[in-house]
Motif scaffolding. Sequence first.
Motif, PDB file in Angstrom:
ATOM      1  N   LYS A 139      93.505   7.010  34.870  1.00 49.17           N
ATOM      2  CA  LYS A 139      92.883   6.509  36.280  1.00 49.17           C
ATOM      3  C   LYS A 139      92.416   7.696  36.931  1.00 49.17           C
ATOM      4  O   LYS A 139      91.450   7.620  37.546  1.00 49.17           O
ATOM      5  N   GLU A 140      93.089   8.726  36.677  1.00 47.59           N
ATOM      6  CA  GLU A 140      92.841  10.080  37.464  1.00 47.59           C
ATOM      7  C   GLU A 140      91.381  10.632  37.278  1.00 47.59           C
ATOM      8  O   GLU A 140      90.881  11.142  38.096  1.00 47.59           O
TER       9      GLU A 140
ATOM     10  N   LYS B  68      89.733   1.522  44.888  1.00 52.32           N
ATOM     11  CA  LYS B  68      90.004   2.216  46.199  1.00 52.32           C
ATOM     12  C   LYS B  68      89.714   3.720  46.460  1.00 52.32           C
ATOM     13  O   LYS B  68      89.428   3.969  47.461  1.00 52.32           O
ATOM     14  N   SER B  69      89.717   4.211  45.236  1.00 50.99           N
ATOM     15  CA  SER B  69      89.206   5.821  45.202  1.00 50.99           C
ATOM     16  C   SER B  69      87.616   5.856  44.955  1.00 50.99           C
ATOM     17  O   SER B  69      87.045   6.987  45.156  1.00 50.99           O
ATOM     18  N   ASN B  70      86.943   4.426  44.950  1.00 49.36           N
ATOM     19  CA  ASN B  70      85.505   4.800  44.940  1.00 49.36           C
ATOM     20  C   ASN B  70      84.775   3.818  45.751  1.00 49.36           C
ATOM     21  O   ASN B  70      84.097   3.091  45.282  1.00 49.36           O
TER      22      ASN B  70
ATOM     23  N   GLU C  55      93.387   0.836  42.035  1.00 50.04           N
ATOM     24  CA  GLU C  55      93.284   2.146  42.278  1.00 50.04           C
ATOM     25  C   GLU C  55      92.047   2.814  42.364  1.00 50.04           C
ATOM     26  O   GLU C  55      91.649   3.626  42.795  1.00 50.04           O
ATOM     27  N   ILE C  56      91.558   2.428  40.956  1.00 46.42           N
ATOM     28  CA  ILE C  56      89.836   3.144  40.820  1.00 46.42           C
ATOM     29  C   ILE C  56      88.987   2.479  41.795  1.00 46.42           C
ATOM     30  O   ILE C  56      88.340   3.209  42.346  1.00 46.42           O
TER      31      ILE C  56
ATOM     32  N   TYR D 248      88.818   9.059  36.922  1.00 43.34           N
ATOM     33  CA  TYR D 248      87.666   8.212  37.639  1.00 43.34           C
ATOM     34  C   TYR D 248      87.898   8.301  39.252  1.00 43.34           C
ATOM     35  O   TYR D 248      87.362   7.700  40.042  1.00 43.34           O
ATOM     36  N   LYS D 249      88.606   9.503  39.449  1.00 43.59           N
ATOM     37  CA  LYS D 249      88.775   9.967  40.966  1.00 43.59           C
ATOM     38  C   LYS D 249      87.793  10.981  41.584  1.00 43.59           C
ATOM     39  O   LYS D 249      88.200  11.720  42.485  1.00 43.59           O
ATOM     40  N   ARG D 250      86.868  11.377  40.858  1.00 42.26           N
ATOM     41  CA  ARG D 250      86.006  12.561  41.330  1.00 42.26           C
ATOM     42  C   ARG D 250      84.711  11.936  41.547  1.00 42.26           C
ATOM     43  O   ARG D 250      84.416  10.671  41.287  1.00 42.26           O
ATOM     44  N   ASP D 251      83.740  12.795  42.108  1.00 40.94           N
ATOM     45  CA  ASP D 251      82.434  12.365  42.656  1.00 40.94           C
ATOM     46  C   ASP D 251      81.657  11.646  41.456  1.00 40.94           C
ATOM     47  O   ASP D 251      81.585  12.322  40.300  1.00 40.94           O
TER      48      ASP D 251
ATOM     49  N   TYR E   3      87.378  -6.169  47.370  1.00 41.29           N
ATOM     50  CA  TYR E   3      86.585  -4.974  47.263  1.00 41.29           C
ATOM     51  C   TYR E   3      85.104  -5.169  47.116  1.00 41.29           C
ATOM     52  O   TYR E   3      84.411  -5.766  46.159  1.00 41.29           O
TER      53      TYR E   3
END
Length: 351
Positions: A135-136, A168-170, A165-166, A138-141, A197
Amino acid sequence: MRLEDNIRRVTPYVPGEQPQKKVVKLNTNENPYPPAPGVAEALRTMDADRLRLYPDPEVRMLTESLARYCQVDPEEVFVGVGSDDVLSMSFLTFFNSGKPVLFPDITYSFYKVWADLYRIPYECCPLDEKMHLRKEDYKRDNGGIIFPNPNAPTGLYEELDVIEEILKSNPNVVVIVDEAYIDFAGKPSAVSLIHRYDNLLVTQTFSKSRSMAGMRIGFAVGNRRLIGWLKDAKYSFNSYTMSWPAIVCGTEAVEDRAYFQKTTEKIIAVREWSKKKLAELGFEFPDSSANFIFAKHPEYDGGMLFSALKERQIYVRHWEQPEIRQYLRITVGTKEEMQKLFDALDEIMNK
Ligand code: PMP
């Protein structure tokens, strides 16, 4: 300028073979059982004269039936000609920022093809050593995210907290969860999250759990804004994508919940039995939540097994992609079909 410079050229997706002769067909994740009895009845009693008229462009009957099934509003449902159509339209509609779209490196290989077709940049995120999503990554721009759940061809299901989590990060890009195989997971669908969401779109298909690959029906569920944008894109292509027989037969399939449950449970039972059999034969595989098993054998080459099975009229799926070329993706058929597969494997591996 040459003629070639004016062409939108793409390398198309290559689907599994559809042999015209009778084989044990475990290569394209079709359902081994027939569609709900109401579908056959609808086809038998269909009035061909109705074909003179265009079908309902809004596909209300099927959309309303799906909305009841998914416990959402009809305005939160979009239908298309198989989920491939829905997904293709979603790439076109939602992935427009010019930033790379993210998806796993081992996944449904059509995602790359749509990205290429629409000139959408993309980056692939490696799976972890157990073949789960990281999942980490998928936490970038990014310009949007898509993955199947359960993933294909691994069959692995990601829990909804990973998906949340993905999401919320996007918050500013659309995250598409392709649930082509969710009905075999016995786990919750992300459809339950669409009101929480704004950036979530969930797609499903009639091709697997509803035994209707030949009818071509898929759908997406998301909030009204997303669905509205999808419809605008679709109506800019073709106002009548769903044929009248598809609308009628699709509705029959959704309405027969008991039959759906019965066949799905049968497939899950045969899958679990097949896992035991494959393990006894020495195969290794991720613990599938789908209607297929992605298996490799430590001593036998995947390509060799694929060809030897094919010679025996048993078709499974195999890819040459280096990371997965030792694997076979085996669709869960009937118990009798699976027994034929195990007998053939026994014979091939005891030679
Ligand atoms: N998503 C995934 C992950 C699939 O494996 C498939 C089947 N090839 C599809 C979508 C598309 O299925 P269909 O167009 O038949 O609904």
